[in-house]
Design an enzyme around this catalytic site. Structure first.
Site, PDB file in Angstrom:
ATOM      1  N   HIS A 114       0.809  -1.088  -0.026  1.00 29.82           N
ATOM      2  CA  HIS A 114      -0.135   0.166   0.126  1.00 29.82           C
ATOM      3  C   HIS A 114       0.690   1.250   0.097  1.00 29.82           C
ATOM      4  O   HIS A 114       0.275   2.358  -0.096  1.00 29.82           O
ATOM      5  CB  HIS A 114      -1.116   0.010   1.113  1.00 29.82           C
ATOM      6  CG  HIS A 114      -1.757  -1.089   1.336  1.00 29.82           C
ATOM      7  ND1 HIS A 114      -2.879  -1.374   0.178  1.00 29.82           N
ATOM      8  CD2 HIS A 114      -2.484  -1.872   2.147  1.00 29.82           C
ATOM      9  CE1 HIS A 114      -3.663  -2.190   0.633  1.00 29.82           C
ATOM     10  NE2 HIS A 114      -3.389  -2.779   1.670  1.00 29.82           N
ATOM     11  N   ASP A 150      -3.682 -10.848  -1.420  1.00 29.11           N
ATOM     12  CA  ASP A 150      -4.128 -10.093  -0.300  1.00 29.11           C
ATOM     13  C   ASP A 150      -5.698  -9.718  -0.461  1.00 29.11           C
ATOM     14  O   ASP A 150      -6.065  -9.400  -1.602  1.00 29.11           O
ATOM     15  CB  ASP A 150      -3.176  -8.890  -0.100  1.00 29.11           C
ATOM     16  CG  ASP A 150      -3.167  -8.353   1.442  1.00 29.11           C
ATOM     17  OD1 ASP A 150      -4.491  -7.637   1.655  1.00 29.11           O
ATOM     18  OD2 ASP A 150      -2.432  -8.341   2.014  1.00 29.11           O
ATOM     19  N   HIS A 152      -6.929  -6.994   0.364  1.00 23.61           N
ATOM     20  CA  HIS A 152      -6.902  -5.651   0.103  1.00 23.61           C
ATOM     21  C   HIS A 152      -6.288  -5.238  -1.336  1.00 23.61           C
ATOM     22  O   HIS A 152      -5.160  -6.192  -1.804  1.00 23.61           O
ATOM     23  CB  HIS A 152      -6.237  -4.881   1.106  1.00 23.61           C
ATOM     24  CG  HIS A 152      -6.827  -4.772   2.346  1.00 23.61           C
ATOM     25  ND1 HIS A 152      -6.562  -5.932   3.357  1.00 23.61           N
ATOM     26  CD2 HIS A 152      -7.569  -3.916   3.262  1.00 23.61           C
ATOM     27  CE1 HIS A 152      -7.204  -5.544   4.455  1.00 23.61           C
ATOM     28  NE2 HIS A 152      -7.988  -4.435   4.272  1.00 23.61           N
ATOM     29  N   ASP A 239      -4.783 -12.512   4.447  1.00 25.20           N
ATOM     30  CA  ASP A 239      -6.229 -11.901   5.204  1.00 25.20           C
ATOM     31  C   ASP A 239      -7.246 -12.294   4.359  1.00 25.20           C
ATOM     32  O   ASP A 239      -8.697 -11.697   4.729  1.00 25.20           O
ATOM     33  CB  ASP A 239      -6.000 -10.395   5.414  1.00 25.20           C
ATOM     34  CG  ASP A 239      -5.519  -9.744   4.043  1.00 25.20           C
ATOM     35  OD1 ASP A 239      -5.249 -10.319   3.200  1.00 25.20           O
ATOM     36  OD2 ASP A 239      -5.338  -8.540   4.133  1.00 25.20           O
TER      37      ASP A 239
END
Length: 298
Positions: A114, A150, A152, A239
């Protein structure tokens, strides 16, 4: 992001004998030159300053400009040095593959996908994924596929190479209407001459192994076959598991392991086995992350 998840992973992998045939490498001791492949010097200076003895004095300013000091990116002593070490691990992995010493390398401490050029985001200070890819581009590679599983969106890596046709970025993540950072819509496909070099597979909350894997196998292998990368870089955030407290996907450890094996097989089929894997998210610190990343190392 408690680092105990890394210690538990290494403990589990050791106890199961997974590390018996693994050659450990120390992270490279890198300087600002390595970091400026992706990040601005003024941002690096800010990270160094905020983690120093007087960092708290200007915390409000650092947070407003650089995202340092908010709930996701708390300030702590030695922040620059710690984040730099994660990058050094991913560059060491890239270097080991590029030199021909190994075909596969993994840095479970990496995966900070990120972080932006001049801003921290989502627990990520320096973007080791993007820096390692940039390092590979300067050391003989001109077709690199980045696959991000992931929960995200891999926004920092996608943005870093949005206009670079040498890098294909593929992200499978929870739908941006339902999860931070709110990006990763299917309409995001890259920019300018690199249009088509980004693929985003946005999946609805509650998706289980069979449907997640159907989405993966329905899209990713054909993209890799067409792009013909020389190396695959994988961000293997854990996650997406049903027990993760921050996301709403419903994969099992077995489903996550199947995704890892699929990426390994793609590297074997199209890249002569060259595969750089990194960690990432994962907040089931005890019961999920150590198990899936032990599978990853295995």
């Amino acid at each position: 992001m408690n680092p105990i998840r890394l210690a538990l992973t290494m403990s589990l992998a050791t106890s199961l004998g997974v590390l018996d045939d693994v050659d450990p490498l120390a992270p490279l001791d890198i300087d600002d030159t390595a970091l400026t492949r992706v990040h601005s010097q003024h941002y690096i200076d800010a990270v160094r300053a905020v983690g120093g003895p007087d960092g708290a004095r200007n915390q409000a300013l650092f947070e407003q400009i650089y995202g340092l000091g908010d709930m996701d990116n708390p300030i702590f002593p030695g922040m620059h040095e710690a984040a730099r070490t994660l990058v050094g691990g991913s560059i060491a992995a890239a270097k080991a593959i590029a030199s021909g010493r190994v075909r596969r390398a993994v840095n479970i401490g990496g995966g900070m996908h990120h972080a932006m050029a001049s801003r921290a985001a989502g627990f990520c200070i320096y973007n080791d994924c993007a820096i390692a890819i940039d390092w590979l581009l300067e050391h003989g590679y001109d077709r690199i596929a980045y696959i991000d599983i992931d929960a995200h969106h891999g926004d920092g890596v996608e943005k870093a190479f949005a206009d670079d046709p040498r890098v294909l970025t593929v992200s499978l993540h929870q739908h941006p209407a339902t999860l931070w950072p709110g990006t990763g819509w299917p309409t995001e496909i890259g920019a300018q001459a690199a249009a088509g070099s980004a693929a985003n597979i946005a999946l609805m909350p509650g998706i289980v192994d069979s449907l997640w894997l159907r989405a993966f196998h329905g899209v990713v292998p054909s993209l890799i076959a067409q792009f013909k990368p020389q190396i695959i870089v994988s961000q293997c955030g854990a996650d997406s598991h049903a027990a993760d407290p921050l996301t709403d996907l419903a994969l099992s450890v077995e489903g996550q392991r199947a995704a890892i094996l699929a990426m390994r097989d793609l590297a074997d089929k199209y890249c002569e086995g060259r595969w750089l894997a990194v960690g990432g998210g994962g907040y089931g610190v005890v019961n999920v992350v150590p198990r899936i990343w032990t599978h990853l190392i295995a």
